[in-house]
Scaffold this motif. Structure first.
Motif, PDB file in Angstrom:
ATOM      1  N   ASN A   2      25.683   2.169 -37.991  1.00  0.00           N
ATOM      2  CA  ASN A   2      25.669   1.699 -39.370  1.00  0.00           C
ATOM      3  C   ASN A   2      24.931   2.708 -40.233  1.00  0.00           C
ATOM      4  OD1 ASN A   2      22.864   1.255 -39.151  1.00  0.00           O
ATOM      5  ND2 ASN A   2      23.214  -0.759 -38.261  1.00  0.00           N
ATOM      6  N   GLU A   3      24.686   2.369 -41.494  1.00  0.00           N
ATOM      7  CA  GLU A   3      24.063   3.323 -42.414  1.00  0.00           C
ATOM      8  C   GLU A   3      22.614   3.627 -42.054  1.00  0.00           C
ATOM      9  OE1 GLU A   3      23.233  -0.725 -43.842  1.00  0.00           O
ATOM     10  OE2 GLU A   3      25.079   0.252 -43.323  1.00  0.00           O
ATOM     11  N   ARG A   4      22.003   2.832 -41.182  1.00  0.00           N
ATOM     12  CA  ARG A   4      20.611   3.070 -40.791  1.00  0.00           C
ATOM     13  C   ARG A   4      20.500   3.915 -39.532  1.00  0.00           C
ATOM     14  NH1 ARG A   4      16.954  -2.077 -41.603  1.00  0.00           N
ATOM     15  NH2 ARG A   4      15.705  -0.653 -40.411  1.00  0.00           N
ATOM     16  N   THR A   5      21.597   4.156 -38.861  1.00  0.00           N
ATOM     17  CA  THR A   5      21.587   4.926 -37.628  1.00  0.00           C
ATOM     18  C   THR A   5      21.858   6.387 -37.944  1.00  0.00           C
ATOM     19  OG1 THR A   5      22.487   3.031 -36.467  1.00  0.00           O
ATOM     20  CG2 THR A   5      22.591   5.133 -35.327  1.00  0.00           C
ATOM     21  N   GLY A  48      11.510   1.923 -46.337  1.00  0.00           N
ATOM     22  CA  GLY A  48      10.506   1.663 -47.359  1.00  0.00           C
ATOM     23  C   GLY A  48      10.199   2.934 -48.135  1.00  0.00           C
ATOM     24  N   TYR A  49       9.209   2.859 -48.979  1.00  0.00           N
ATOM     25  CA  TYR A  49       8.822   4.010 -49.788  1.00  0.00           C
ATOM     26  C   TYR A  49       7.398   4.405 -49.446  1.00  0.00           C
ATOM     27  CZ  TYR A  49      13.059   3.223 -52.355  1.00  0.00           C
ATOM     28  OH  TYR A  49      14.385   3.085 -52.683  1.00  0.00           O
ATOM     29  N   ALA A  50       7.198   5.684 -49.117  1.00  0.00           N
ATOM     30  CA  ALA A  50       5.874   6.166 -48.749  1.00  0.00           C
ATOM     31  C   ALA A  50       4.967   6.241 -49.973  1.00  0.00           C
ATOM     32  CB  ALA A  50       5.979   7.531 -48.078  1.00  0.00           C
ATOM     33  N   GLY A  55      11.840   9.060 -52.258  1.00  0.00           N
ATOM     34  CA  GLY A  55      12.975   8.299 -51.740  1.00  0.00           C
ATOM     35  C   GLY A  55      12.580   7.456 -50.546  1.00  0.00           C
ATOM     36  N   PRO A  56      13.526   6.742 -49.995  1.00  0.00           N
ATOM     37  CA  PRO A  56      13.225   5.887 -48.848  1.00  0.00           C
ATOM     38  C   PRO A  56      12.847   6.710 -47.615  1.00  0.00           C
ATOM     39  CG  PRO A  56      15.571   5.870 -49.303  1.00  0.00           C
ATOM     40  CD  PRO A  56      14.917   6.632 -50.407  1.00  0.00           C
TER      41      PRO A  56
END
Length: 116
Positions: A2-5, A48-50, A55-56
């Motif tokens: 998926n988009e997170r992989t 998340g955002y550092a 960006g993420p």
């Protein structure tokens, strides 16, 4: 996938490492920061955002041992899941720089060539 992989993660190793870390960076100060506000562990989490304006965060699965971060890519890629940790890019890069500096400091200085 998926988009997170990440691309290239056909084995699910990245997902397994991230799941074991509960989606959060596993740095406990090897980067040089104490992470005091977050119980000694980096607060960065996948997606998340550092910091404000960045960006993420896209977590990395890399060797858990700071010296392992200096391994050639083909050897690091062959490590089993138990030897990997989830790293945010900032902690990964800082820990790698510190490990490299420690290795260089521990190396014996080369003796100069004699001129005569």
């Amino acid at each position: 996938m998926n988009e997170r992989t990440p691309l290239g993660d056909t084995t699910g190793l990245w997902q397994a490492v991230l799941a074991a870390a509960a989606g959060r960076c596993q740095c406990r100060g090897t980067c040089g920061k104490k992470h005091d506000k977050d119980g000694g562990r980096c607060p960065a989490a996948q997606g998340g955002y550092a910091r404000h304006g960045t960006g993420p965060v896209h977590m990395l699965a890399a060797p858990a041992d700071p010296d392992g971060l200096l391994l050639p890519a083909h050897r690091a890629a062959a490590l089993p899941k138990r030897e990997l940790a989830a790293w945010c890019p900032a902690c990964h890069d800082a820990t790698r720089r510190r490990a490299l500096a420690a290795r260089r400091a521990a190396a014996e200085p080369a003796e100069p060539d004699a001129l005569f």
